[in-house]
Write a protein that holds these residues in place. Structure first.
Motif, PDB file in Angstrom:
ATOM      1  N   UNK A  18       0.850  -1.190   0.000  1.00 46.75           N
ATOM      2  CA  UNK A  18       0.000   0.000   0.000  1.00 46.75           C
ATOM      3  C   UNK A  18       0.884   1.238   0.000  1.00 46.75           C
ATOM      4  N   UNK A  19       0.337   2.336  -0.562  1.00 43.23           N
ATOM      5  CA  UNK A  19       1.131   3.549  -0.766  1.00 43.23           C
ATOM      6  C   UNK A  19       0.303   4.767  -0.365  1.00 43.23           C
ATOM      7  N   UNK A  20       0.977   5.746   0.243  1.00 41.97           N
ATOM      8  CA  UNK A  20       0.374   7.058   0.473  1.00 41.97           C
ATOM      9  C   UNK A  20       1.241   8.108  -0.214  1.00 41.97           C
ATOM     10  N   UNK A  21       0.621   8.974  -1.000  1.00 42.53           N
ATOM     11  CA  UNK A  21       1.328  10.089  -1.635  1.00 42.53           C
ATOM     12  C   UNK A  21       0.988  11.338  -0.832  1.00 42.53           C
ATOM     13  N   UNK A  77       5.158   5.735   2.297  1.00 40.22           N
ATOM     14  CA  UNK A  77       4.716   7.116   2.113  1.00 40.22           C
ATOM     15  C   UNK A  77       5.705   7.817   1.186  1.00 40.22           C
ATOM     16  N   UNK A  78       5.184   8.451   0.146  1.00 38.45           N
ATOM     17  CA  UNK A  78       6.002   9.212  -0.801  1.00 38.45           C
ATOM     18  C   UNK A  78       5.814  10.682  -0.458  1.00 38.45           C
ATOM     19  N   UNK A  79       6.884  11.330   0.011  1.00 38.32           N
ATOM     20  CA  UNK A  79       6.788  12.684   0.566  1.00 38.32           C
ATOM     21  C   UNK A  79       7.152  13.718  -0.486  1.00 38.32           C
ATOM     22  N   UNK A  80       6.158  14.535  -0.863  1.00 35.84           N
ATOM     23  CA  UNK A  80       6.346  15.596  -1.859  1.00 35.84           C
ATOM     24  C   UNK A  80       6.185  16.938  -1.159  1.00 35.84           C
ATOM     25  N   UNK A  81       7.177  17.282  -0.329  1.00 33.50           N
ATOM     26  CA  UNK A  81       7.052  18.423   0.575  1.00 33.50           C
ATOM     27  C   UNK A  81       8.335  19.239   0.567  1.00 33.50           C
ATOM     28  N   UNK A  82       8.245  20.536   0.905  1.00 30.54           N
ATOM     29  CA  UNK A  82       9.475  21.315   1.090  1.00 30.54           C
ATOM     30  C   UNK A  82      10.222  20.841   2.330  1.00 30.54           C
ATOM     31  N   UNK A  83      11.502  21.156   2.398  1.00 28.63           N
ATOM     32  CA  UNK A  83      12.348  20.619   3.467  1.00 28.63           C
ATOM     33  C   UNK A  83      11.840  20.986   4.860  1.00 28.63           C
ATOM     34  N   UNK A  84      11.295  22.178   5.036  1.00 25.76           N
ATOM     35  CA  UNK A  84      10.857  22.603   6.365  1.00 25.76           C
ATOM     36  C   UNK A  84       9.665  21.792   6.884  1.00 25.76           C
ATOM     37  N   UNK A  85       8.934  21.133   5.998  1.00 27.00           N
ATOM     38  CA  UNK A  85       7.760  20.363   6.425  1.00 27.00           C
ATOM     39  C   UNK A  85       8.062  18.891   6.621  1.00 27.00           C
ATOM     40  N   UNK A  86       9.281  18.464   6.319  1.00 30.38           N
ATOM     41  CA  UNK A  86       9.563  17.028   6.311  1.00 30.38           C
ATOM     42  C   UNK A  86       9.577  16.444   7.718  1.00 30.38           C
TER      43      UNK A  86
END
Length: 710
Positions: A18-21, A77-86
């Motif tokens: 299973x995957x979460x984007x 989980x595939x994280x598509x976020x700016x560095x400050x939100x990681x």
């Protein structure tokens, strides 16, 4: 999260259920939409959950507004976020039991110390929560075994690996662009590729963990690695040992030989520069083939997949151009690969098929005969393959018509039937596309097909160097080791004065000039009387780094009266240089006769361990840098071979009336130095300059010694 073998289980990452984007946007062309499209186009059938601050829907899928809304235990989980939100997102994923995550964001270690600290905090959070983390600063990966792809780049997705494709190459790269380039180049040649894993900054998962995973993967037999820094040398070396034990091969491209390359890698992934030479020696000792260019990484990846056993013999060449024979000989000389003469037995086998004006020899120039007699290609291949002095073969022919090209390839394959020495078939005129039928035949037969004879020559030279290196190490394992005496002197920390360094060398069995430390003029006279005039006198102190510049070295002292005068002059010189300096004493030594000056040294890299260096001493090492770098346990025969590889090797063999030096004694001294570095881990550095080598049977003497103890 480990598997039955005790390694990290990477299945939740590379083959999840299973995957979460996370970080979805409904905006056309957004990274989230690219990732989702790549997942679905590759055929992923498991649940896909979308998370984005704005919510909404994408197709029939709802976009959740919080990670807290995810079901428990999502695999990836595939994280598509700016560095400050990681960091907050990783913490939220841990709380929902997410088993693995891929982080694309940049802005971490590559930005300096602050970014490195932020990256470490993210890694610690994931590790404490039992979650795997790939990245940050990665473009993702391609799993062609299960056809599961995580990438935010719009690409033509690679096909699923089929059982009939046979063994495959895996590509591991800290740079996504390089990883995709290498994999695409291999696939364009018909080489099956199992995985393309781009690791980015390697905050948590790095090269060691990926190699351990590939060691367990049944589809992968060869791994091409692009690494800008190897962060955990012991773990990587252990993983490489397991790969080698499993019969798998590794090709490594590691930039950083120059200061500019080191700076570039730091700015790319935040990799801290290490000792490139020490790294190379250590991983080569572990069975890795290290290359210096992308072309070599691609060529050797294909070559090692097809041919498991590296060559040790010379090169056989078959061509239709006498000019190429000369070009090849020039090209091979600096690569250290020779083209031996064809054996008499194989020449006789071949002679009956050749006209009198085409002699059977290596290199074999078939000229225009290959037009009416393509069978001669196969006969030449068989003769070269069966020649015991030939370890690898290059067949390089001009591009013919589309009808004739497959015929020539079939003739080559006839000669290769039942034969296994590494071989490359080159169809020249590389700017002209090959006939599709020929490409298909080459792929189906497993032929290593190239378009450039120079690339092929370089690849076979590298493969041969690797084979000879492997043979050296196998000989080292079976051979006798230098045995150090049981008792060596205790060493104080810091830079030792020369007299103490020489006591260490003497204890290890390395010859030094006759002499002793004197603390008075009377003691100096007694030492000189015992060892015989003329003598040298050297001021001794751990705080006197440059004795000669301070006037602390006096040579050629002929008698006692001169010695007593020299004693006073030496102390006056030291006082004028530094009045506060207190000497241990003065080393009084016999003046040695002239010989060939060499430099021998060793330094301990904190990651990779000891590295030895041997070369021509005196002005030669400063002016020419003519040195060879060696591992600390290279066998004596290997050391002699390295000595013969020096640019100034003629001086070792006798030059302009000088006698050939005692190479065995030089090799013994180098091996002793290596054994000393292995036995005494507190030694950080040893420098013997010069080590004077005399004629055969007369040995060597260490005239000066610098030892640094951690």
């Amino acid at each position: 999260m480990t598997n039955a073998q005790g390694s990290l289980d990477l299945k939740p990452l590379v083959s999840p259920r299973s995957v979460a984007v996370v970080g979805m946007s409904t905006k056309p062309g957004s990274a989230g939409l690219v990732v989702l499209r790549n997942l679905l186009d590759a055929g992923f059938q498991g649940p896909v959950h979308l998370v984005g601050r704005s919510g909404g829907e994408i197709g029939e899928r709802a976009v959740l507004t919080s990670i807290a809304e995810l079901p428990l235990g999502v695999d990836l989980a595939i994280l598509l976020l700016p560095s400050d939100a990681v960091l907050d997102t990783v913490q939220a994923c841990v709380e929902r039991g997410v088993r693995a995550a891929v982080c694309f964001a940049s802005g971490f270690a590559e930005m300096g110390d602050a970014g490195r600290d932020k990256q470490q905090l993210i890694a610690d959070t994931a590790r404490a929560g039992g979650m795997l983390l790939l990245g940050p600063n990665t473009i993702g990966f391609f799993n062609n075994v299960d056809r599961f792809h995580v990438s935010m780049v719009e690409l033509e997705l690679p096909p699923r690996l089929r059982p009939e494709d046979g063994p495959a190459v895996a590509v591991v790269a800290q740079s996504g662009g390089i990883g995709i380039h290498v994999a695409a180049s291999l696939r364009a040649r018909g080489v099956p590729v199992s995985y393309v894993l781009t690791t980015g900054n390697e905050a948590q998962l790095g090269l060691a963990e990926i190699l351990n995973f590939l060691e367990q993967d049944s589809s992968t037999t060869t791994v091409v690695v692009y690494a800008e820094q190897i962060r955990s040398a012991p773990h990587v070396l252990a993983a490489l040992a397991r790969l080698r034990a499993a019969g798998k091969r590794v090709v490594l491209l590691h930039p950083g030989r120059s200061e500019l390359a080191q700076a570039a890698t730091r700015s790319h992934t935040g990799a801290l520069a290490g000792n490139h030479a020490a790294m190379r020696l250590a991983v080569e000792r572990a069975g890795v083939l290290v290359v210096d260019s992308l072309e070599e990484a691609i060529d050797l990846g294909q070559l090692m997949l097809r041919f498991e056993q590296p060559p040790v013999g010379g090169l056989g060449l078959i061509t239709a151009s006498g000019a190429l024979c000369g070009i090849a000989l020039d090209y091979l000389e600096p690569l250290g690969l020779e083209m031996p003469a064809m054996s008499l037995a194989q020449a006789e086998v071949l002679r009956e098929h050749l006209p009198i004006y085409t002699p059977p020899r290596n290199p074999l120039d078939l000229g225009t005969l290959i037009g009416p007699r393509p069978d001669l290609i196969g006969r030449g291949v068989a003769a070269e393959q069966d020649d015991p002095s030939i370890g690898s073969l290059l067949v390089s022919l001009p591009m013919p018509s589309s009808e004739i090209a497959p015929v020539w390839l079939d003739a080559y394959l006839d000669g290769m039937q039942g034969r296994s020495k590494p071989a490359i078939f080159v169809m020249q005129n590389e700017d002209i596309p090959l006939p599709p039928a020929m490409i298909e035949r080459a792929v189906r037969s497993g032929t290593v097909l190239m378009r450039s004879p120079e690339r092929a020559l370089r690849a076979l030279a590298s493969f041969t160097r690797y084979g000879r290196m492997r043979a050296e190490w196998e000989a080292a394992g079976a051979g006798t080791r230098v045995q150090l005496p049981g008792e060596l002197p205790n060493l104080a920390s810091g830079t030792l004065p020369e007299w103490q360094g020489k006591l260490l060398l003497q204890g290890a069995g390395l010859p030094t000039p006759a002499g002793a430390l004197a603390t008075s003029a009377d003691e100096a006279a007694a030492v000189a009387e015992r060892i015989g005039y003329p003598v040298a006198m050297k001021a001794q102190s751990a705080h006197l780094a440059h004795k000669t510049e301070a006037g602390g070295v006096l040579l050629g002292i002929a008698d006692e009266a001169s010695l007593r005068q020299a004693w006073q002059r030496l102390h006056d010189n030291i006082c004028n240089h530094d009045a506060s300096l207190v000497l241990d004493g003065v080393l009084v030594e016999a003046m040695g006769e002239r010989g060939l000056e060499l430099v021998v040294g060793a330094v301990r890299d904190l990651q990779w361990g000891p590295v030895l260096m041997v070369g021509l001493g005196g002005i030669w090492v400063e002016a020419l840098g003519d040195v060879q770098l060696l591992g600390p346990d290279l066998p004596l025969a290997g050391i002699v071979a390295r000595l013969r590889s020096l640019r100034g090797a003629k001086l070792l063999q006798g030059f302009r009336g000088a006698p050939a030096v005692d190479l065995d004694a030089v090799a013994q001294a180098v091996a002793t130095l290596g054994a000393l570095m292995l036995a005494r881990p507190e030694i950080a550095e040893i420098d013997i300059n010069p080590l004077v080598a005399y004629g055969a049977g007369r040995g060597v003497v260490a005239l000066d010694a610098l030892v640094v103890v951690q």
